[in-house]
Design a protein around this motif. Sequence first.
Motif, PDB file in Angstrom:
ATOM      1  N   GLY A  78      35.231  -5.235  36.630  1.00 38.22           N
ATOM      2  CA  GLY A  78      35.319  -4.377  37.807  1.00 38.22           C
ATOM      3  C   GLY A  78      34.087  -3.545  38.098  1.00 38.22           C
ATOM      4  O   GLY A  78      34.053  -2.826  39.091  1.00 38.22           O
ATOM      5  N   ASP A  80      30.102  -2.664  39.184  1.00 40.79           N
ATOM      6  CA  ASP A  80      29.291  -3.133  40.306  1.00 40.79           C
ATOM      7  C   ASP A  80      28.601  -4.454  39.975  1.00 40.79           C
ATOM      8  O   ASP A  80      28.512  -5.348  40.815  1.00 40.79           O
ATOM      9  N   ASP A  82      29.690  -6.735  37.808  1.00 41.56           N
ATOM     10  CA  ASP A  82      30.734  -7.752  37.804  1.00 41.56           C
ATOM     11  C   ASP A  82      31.064  -8.182  39.227  1.00 41.56           C
ATOM     12  O   ASP A  82      31.187  -9.376  39.518  1.00 41.56           O
ATOM     13  N   LYS A  83      31.182  -7.231  40.147  1.00 43.03           N
ATOM     14  CA  LYS A  83      31.494  -7.547  41.545  1.00 43.03           C
ATOM     15  C   LYS A  83      30.375  -8.375  42.184  1.00 43.03           C
ATOM     16  O   LYS A  83      30.641  -9.329  42.915  1.00 43.03           O
ATOM     17  N   ARG A  86      30.469 -11.934  40.769  1.00 47.57           N
ATOM     18  CA  ARG A  86      31.618 -12.650  41.362  1.00 47.57           C
ATOM     19  C   ARG A  86      31.322 -13.066  42.788  1.00 47.57           C
ATOM     20  O   ARG A  86      31.596 -14.199  43.198  1.00 47.57           O
ATOM     21  N   GLU A  87      30.771 -12.128  43.577  1.00 49.91           N
ATOM     22  CA  GLU A  87      30.417 -12.399  44.976  1.00 49.91           C
ATOM     23  C   GLU A  87      29.407 -13.542  45.064  1.00 49.91           C
ATOM     24  O   GLU A  87      29.568 -14.463  45.865  1.00 49.91           O
TER      25      GLU A  87
END
Length: 154
Positions: A78, A80, A82-83, A86-87
């Motif tokens: 979760g 920044d 990791d986001k 993932r994006e």
Amino acid sequence: MDDKGNSEARIGWGTEFFLANAAGTLTELDEVTEIPFAEETADDVEVTHFKSPGRRKEYKPGLIEPGDGQIVVNYIPGSDTDKLIREAHNDGKVRAYRANLPDETGKPAWRVEGFLYVKSRGRAVPIGDRLTQTINVRFTGVAEEGAVTASAGA
């Protein structure tokens, strides 16, 4: 070696790695523990013909394949970073990257930048060690490198 016979080898402490977000802004990834650089390999193009000297196959270099690699980070679900990872994996778009390598004091001194896309990501959750995330990337195009300057900083 310097003039006193001491090695000038450096450790990676202070290295920075940036990946572009969806808007194209370079964003530093947190808690990176390993970064790759493009391992460029030229294709072999066979140019053998009926009169090749000595009855030997002949080759010349072809296109250069930039290769792929693995970025390893401490996995913080979760976060920044990791986001962003993932994006980048989910949209499949080519993104800019920059790595700033440190001088002997840990300050950014040399930059390597280019483009890549995220092929896959794997996460490991061991019982008695840190959580890690491995990001498999494919480099694309030509990488540029040079000294870090005020305009080449992140």
